[in-house]
Design a protein around this motif. Sequence first.
Motif, PDB file in Angstrom:
ATOM      1  N   LYS A 370     -12.242 -29.465   6.263  1.00  9.25           N
ATOM      2  CA  LYS A 370     -11.171 -29.144   5.327  1.00  9.25           C
ATOM      3  C   LYS A 370     -11.673 -28.973   3.894  1.00  9.25           C
ATOM      4  O   LYS A 370     -11.076 -28.243   3.094  1.00  9.25           O
ATOM      5  CB  LYS A 370     -10.093 -30.232   5.375  1.00  9.25           C
ATOM      6  N   ASN A 371     -12.750 -29.659   3.543  1.00  8.80           N
ATOM      7  CA  ASN A 371     -13.225 -29.616   2.160  1.00  8.80           C
ATOM      8  C   ASN A 371     -14.011 -28.346   1.842  1.00  8.80           C
ATOM      9  O   ASN A 371     -14.227 -28.038   0.671  1.00  8.80           O
ATOM     10  CB  ASN A 371     -14.103 -30.831   1.869  1.00  8.80           C
ATOM     11  N   LEU A 372     -14.448 -27.644   2.861  1.00  5.31           N
ATOM     12  CA  LEU A 372     -15.216 -26.415   2.652  1.00  5.31           C
ATOM     13  C   LEU A 372     -14.271 -25.224   2.646  1.00  5.31           C
ATOM     14  O   LEU A 372     -13.532 -25.007   3.608  1.00  5.31           O
ATOM     15  CB  LEU A 372     -16.260 -26.247   3.751  1.00  5.31           C
ATOM     16  N   GLN A 373     -14.300 -24.434   1.558  1.00  2.69           N
ATOM     17  CA  GLN A 373     -13.416 -23.269   1.431  1.00  2.69           C
ATOM     18  C   GLN A 373     -14.241 -22.060   0.984  1.00  2.69           C
ATOM     19  O   GLN A 373     -14.329 -21.755  -0.207  1.00  2.69           O
ATOM     20  CB  GLN A 373     -12.294 -23.565   0.444  1.00  2.69           C
ATOM     21  N   PRO A 374     -14.839 -21.345   1.922  1.00  5.80           N
ATOM     22  CA  PRO A 374     -15.627 -20.164   1.581  1.00  5.80           C
ATOM     23  C   PRO A 374     -14.720 -18.991   1.182  1.00  5.80           C
ATOM     24  O   PRO A 374     -13.562 -18.894   1.603  1.00  5.80           O
ATOM     25  CB  PRO A 374     -16.383 -19.835   2.871  1.00  5.80           C
ATOM     26  N   GLU A 375     -15.279 -18.100   0.373  1.00  6.33           N
ATOM     27  CA  GLU A 375     -14.596 -16.874  -0.023  1.00  6.33           C
ATOM     28  C   GLU A 375     -15.610 -15.741  -0.051  1.00  6.33           C
ATOM     29  O   GLU A 375     -16.744 -15.912  -0.499  1.00  6.33           O
ATOM     30  CB  GLU A 375     -13.952 -17.016  -1.397  1.00  6.33           C
ATOM     31  N   LEU A 376     -15.189 -14.581   0.428  1.00  5.88           N
ATOM     32  CA  LEU A 376     -16.016 -13.375   0.377  1.00  5.88           C
ATOM     33  C   LEU A 376     -15.206 -12.278  -0.299  1.00  5.88           C
ATOM     34  O   LEU A 376     -14.100 -11.947   0.133  1.00  5.88           O
ATOM     35  CB  LEU A 376     -16.411 -12.925   1.790  1.00  5.88           C
ATOM     36  N   LEU A 377     -15.757 -11.733  -1.378  1.00  4.07           N
ATOM     37  CA  LEU A 377     -15.105 -10.655  -2.119  1.00  4.07           C
ATOM     38  C   LEU A 377     -15.982  -9.411  -2.052  1.00  4.07           C
ATOM     39  O   LEU A 377     -17.161  -9.452  -2.425  1.00  4.07           O
ATOM     40  CB  LEU A 377     -14.880 -11.058  -3.572  1.00  4.07           C
ATOM     41  N   LEU A 378     -15.399  -8.302  -1.586  1.00  2.29           N
ATOM     42  CA  LEU A 378     -16.089  -7.022  -1.513  1.00  2.29           C
ATOM     43  C   LEU A 378     -15.365  -6.030  -2.411  1.00  2.29           C
ATOM     44  O   LEU A 378     -14.138  -5.887  -2.334  1.00  2.29           O
ATOM     45  CB  LEU A 378     -16.122  -6.503  -0.073  1.00  2.29           C
ATOM     46  N   VAL A 379     -16.125  -5.337  -3.261  1.00  2.00           N
ATOM     47  CA  VAL A 379     -15.549  -4.446  -4.276  1.00  2.00           C
ATOM     48  C   VAL A 379     -16.263  -3.106  -4.248  1.00  2.00           C
ATOM     49  O   VAL A 379     -17.499  -3.058  -4.187  1.00  2.00           O
ATOM     50  CB  VAL A 379     -15.687  -5.062  -5.692  1.00  2.00           C
ATOM     51  N   ALA A 380     -15.484  -2.028  -4.318  1.00  2.00           N
ATOM     52  CA  ALA A 380     -16.056  -0.689  -4.474  1.00  2.00           C
ATOM     53  C   ALA A 380     -15.253   0.045  -5.538  1.00  2.00           C
ATOM     54  O   ALA A 380     -14.018   0.001  -5.532  1.00  2.00           O
ATOM     55  CB  ALA A 380     -16.030   0.079  -3.160  1.00  2.00           C
ATOM     56  N   LYS A 381     -15.948   0.719  -6.455  1.00  2.00           N
ATOM     57  CA  LYS A 381     -15.287   1.498  -7.504  1.00  2.00           C
ATOM     58  C   LYS A 381     -15.929   2.883  -7.562  1.00  2.00           C
ATOM     59  O   LYS A 381     -17.156   3.004  -7.567  1.00  2.00           O
ATOM     60  CB  LYS A 381     -15.393   0.792  -8.861  1.00  2.00           C
ATOM     61  N   PHE A 382     -15.070   3.910  -7.599  1.00  2.00           N
ATOM     62  CA  PHE A 382     -15.524   5.290  -7.539  1.00  2.00           C
ATOM     63  C   PHE A 382     -15.000   6.055  -8.747  1.00  2.00           C
ATOM     64  O   PHE A 382     -13.796   6.057  -9.021  1.00  2.00           O
ATOM     65  CB  PHE A 382     -15.029   5.966  -6.258  1.00  2.00           C
ATOM     66  N   ALA A 383     -15.903   6.713  -9.470  1.00  2.00           N
ATOM     67  CA  ALA A 383     -15.515   7.498 -10.633  1.00  2.00           C
ATOM     68  C   ALA A 383     -14.805   8.771 -10.204  1.00  2.00           C
ATOM     69  O   ALA A 383     -15.132   9.380  -9.178  1.00  2.00           O
ATOM     70  CB  ALA A 383     -16.743   7.843 -11.467  1.00  2.00           C
ATOM     71  N   ASN A 384     -13.820   9.186 -10.997  1.00  2.00           N
ATOM     72  CA  ASN A 384     -13.072  10.421 -10.731  1.00  2.00           C
ATOM     73  C   ASN A 384     -12.971  11.246 -12.005  1.00  2.00           C
ATOM     74  O   ASN A 384     -13.146  10.729 -13.119  1.00  2.00           O
ATOM     75  CB  ASN A 384     -11.658  10.103 -10.222  1.00  2.00           C
ATOM     76  N   GLY A 385     -12.657  12.528 -11.862  1.00  2.00           N
ATOM     77  CA  GLY A 385     -12.398  13.365 -13.023  1.00  2.00           C
ATOM     78  C   GLY A 385     -13.672  13.939 -13.620  1.00  2.00           C
ATOM     79  O   GLY A 385     -14.789  13.725 -13.139  1.00  2.00           O
ATOM     80  N   ASP A 386     -13.480  14.665 -14.695  1.00  2.00           N
ATOM     81  CA  ASP A 386     -14.593  15.324 -15.390  1.00  2.00           C
ATOM     82  C   ASP A 386     -14.983  14.526 -16.627  1.00  2.00           C
ATOM     83  O   ASP A 386     -14.145  14.214 -17.473  1.00  2.00           O
ATOM     84  CB  ASP A 386     -14.186  16.744 -15.810  1.00  2.00           C
ATOM     85  N   PHE A 387     -16.261  14.206 -16.734  1.00  2.00           N
ATOM     86  CA  PHE A 387     -16.797  13.535 -17.913  1.00  2.00           C
ATOM     87  C   PHE A 387     -18.305  13.767 -17.935  1.00  2.00           C
ATOM     88  O   PHE A 387     -18.917  14.111 -16.912  1.00  2.00           O
ATOM     89  CB  PHE A 387     -16.466  12.031 -17.906  1.00  2.00           C
ATOM     90  N   PRO A 388     -18.939  13.600 -19.087  1.00  2.00           N
ATOM     91  CA  PRO A 388     -20.379  13.874 -19.191  1.00  2.00           C
ATOM     92  C   PRO A 388     -21.194  13.028 -18.212  1.00  2.00           C
ATOM     93  O   PRO A 388     -20.860  11.874 -17.921  1.00  2.00           O
ATOM     94  CB  PRO A 388     -20.707  13.511 -20.641  1.00  2.00           C
ATOM     95  N   ASP A 389     -22.269  13.616 -17.710  1.00  2.00           N
ATOM     96  CA  ASP A 389     -23.147  12.919 -16.764  1.00  2.00           C
ATOM     97  C   ASP A 389     -24.076  11.996 -17.547  1.00  2.00           C
ATOM     98  O   ASP A 389     -25.239  12.318 -17.804  1.00  2.00           O
ATOM     99  CB  ASP A 389     -23.946  13.927 -15.943  1.00  2.00           C
ATOM    100  N   ASN A 390     -23.533  10.832 -17.927  1.00  2.00           N
ATOM    101  CA  ASN A 390     -24.259   9.865 -18.746  1.00  2.00           C
ATOM    102  C   ASN A 390     -24.274   8.536 -18.002  1.00  2.00           C
ATOM    103  O   ASN A 390     -23.223   8.046 -17.577  1.00  2.00           O
ATOM    104  CB  ASN A 390     -23.553   9.722 -20.105  1.00  2.00           C
ATOM    105  N   PRO A 391     -25.445   7.922 -17.822  1.00  2.00           N
ATOM    106  CA  PRO A 391     -25.497   6.665 -17.046  1.00  2.00           C
ATOM    107  C   PRO A 391     -24.657   5.544 -17.638  1.00  2.00           C
ATOM    108  O   PRO A 391     -24.275   4.618 -16.927  1.00  2.00           O
ATOM    109  CB  PRO A 391     -26.989   6.309 -17.044  1.00  2.00           C
ATOM    110  N   ASN A 392     -24.359   5.602 -18.947  1.00  2.00           N
ATOM    111  CA  ASN A 392     -23.539   4.563 -19.569  1.00  2.00           C
ATOM    112  C   ASN A 392     -22.101   4.567 -19.053  1.00  2.00           C
ATOM    113  O   ASN A 392     -21.390   3.575 -19.208  1.00  2.00           O
ATOM    114  CB  ASN A 392     -23.530   4.746 -21.090  1.00  2.00           C
ATOM    115  N   PHE A 393     -21.657   5.673 -18.448  1.00  2.00           N
ATOM    116  CA  PHE A 393     -20.306   5.739 -17.893  1.00  2.00           C
ATOM    117  C   PHE A 393     -20.261   5.240 -16.443  1.00  2.00           C
ATOM    118  O   PHE A 393     -19.181   5.151 -15.862  1.00  2.00           O
ATOM    119  CB  PHE A 393     -19.765   7.165 -17.966  1.00  2.00           C
ATOM    120  N   TYR A 394     -21.436   4.943 -15.889  1.00  2.00           N
ATOM    121  CA  TYR A 394     -21.517   4.478 -14.509  1.00  2.00           C
ATOM    122  C   TYR A 394     -21.971   3.028 -14.392  1.00  2.00           C
ATOM    123  O   TYR A 394     -21.364   2.247 -13.642  1.00  2.00           O
ATOM    124  CB  TYR A 394     -22.485   5.361 -13.711  1.00  2.00           C
TER     125      TYR A 394
END
Length: 411
Positions: A370-394
């Motif tokens: 009962k004292n052990l409470q694991p959590e797993l979080l999976l996240v994905a984010k995808f850029a959309n739209g038109d913007f300059p190809d600059n690594p700072n935006f990714y």
Amino acid sequence: MNTVNKGSLKDFKALAIGGKLKYQYLFNENLEFGVAVYNSTNLGLQDLTSPDLATGKVSRYEEGLFDRLNLDNKTIFILGELYVDYSLEKHSFSLGRMKLKSPLINPQDGRMIPSLFQGFMYKFDRDKKTHFQTGIFNAVAPRSTGEFYSIGESIGTYGAGRNFEGKDSQYANNTNSDFLIISSANFNLTNNLSFDTWNYYIDNVSNSFYVKPKIAVAPSVDLEMEWLHQNKIGNGGNEIDSLSYIRSNTSDVLGIKMKYKWAQSNSSISLAYDRILPHGQFVFPREWGREFLFSFQKRERSEGTADNHALVMYYENTFKLLDPKSKIQTIFSVGHQWKPSVLDPKLNKYAVPDYTHVNLDIFFFFDKIKNLQPELLLVAKFANGDFPDNPNFYLNKTDLFHADLILNYNF
């Protein structure tokens, strides 16, 4: 914790161990003393001081497990809680260092050391349906740091983004503010209608008023609305515009959310929409917690944006494991943020492009452990739209995959 960035951009990973040891002493039924020490230790999975070569930036999420103001510091200890509580039948008073939980100020999620606050809090519970509280605070220990700072000093300990002129913001260590006042009123007007209000007054910086009505339109259907209105106070933190934390005179966030709960199961689905109006940036110190707006998803936020649309769907479900007394809770969310141009610093402080955001959060509850409470979080984010190809935006923003494995053990 692990973040996989786009293409040749640097990936980050970290492993932390730590915990909280708290002692509470009850002098009598009215008077309580509490003290808690928090710790986080970097187990050295990766050198987080080494930046990505293309952008010169270090990790965004992984550094938050440690002292992000000094990543060479491998171990943090902080006396995070030290308070006295005095309670009467309907009144309670707290003085010292404590945790706070509210829509904009809270301990935060996914961090080894939470945000903590030093000051005085008063609560009045008139009855089971009506609650009031107010407090004044003069110091903050921002999450993922190892000490308390004055209110002004704490603003800017996290990423400061750009100012209106498109240059790096300079408000860190230049924000003049002595205190923070938080007030709230929570009403359950009927069995089907409730009304929550919060107000955050930051001396010489801003006032933020938040209201959230909620109505049960059917036995299984809830409808909620929210409005956040901000005003600049004084000079927004500094009389020199280039050093000021808040430049917009006002800002407004409007939201609506509908949630359906299945009567015979532990499942629910919700759909929410938030709109940040174009006349001013929604700005609030991200050092002080996460924003519990309807459109919030773990590992991103809307703060620092104006003229923004967000649409988010949540699906929550709880089901049993092979052991009928053990269970898994899953929270799946998918959302889209329509952001203003990354080239417009007045509307997009952190230069985040349009993106689609998918989260799966899994909580495990074991009957035999009962004292052990694991959590797993999976996240994905995808850029959309038109913007300059600059690594700072990714980098650390979009076109990434992020995973957290959290093992919580409560004695």
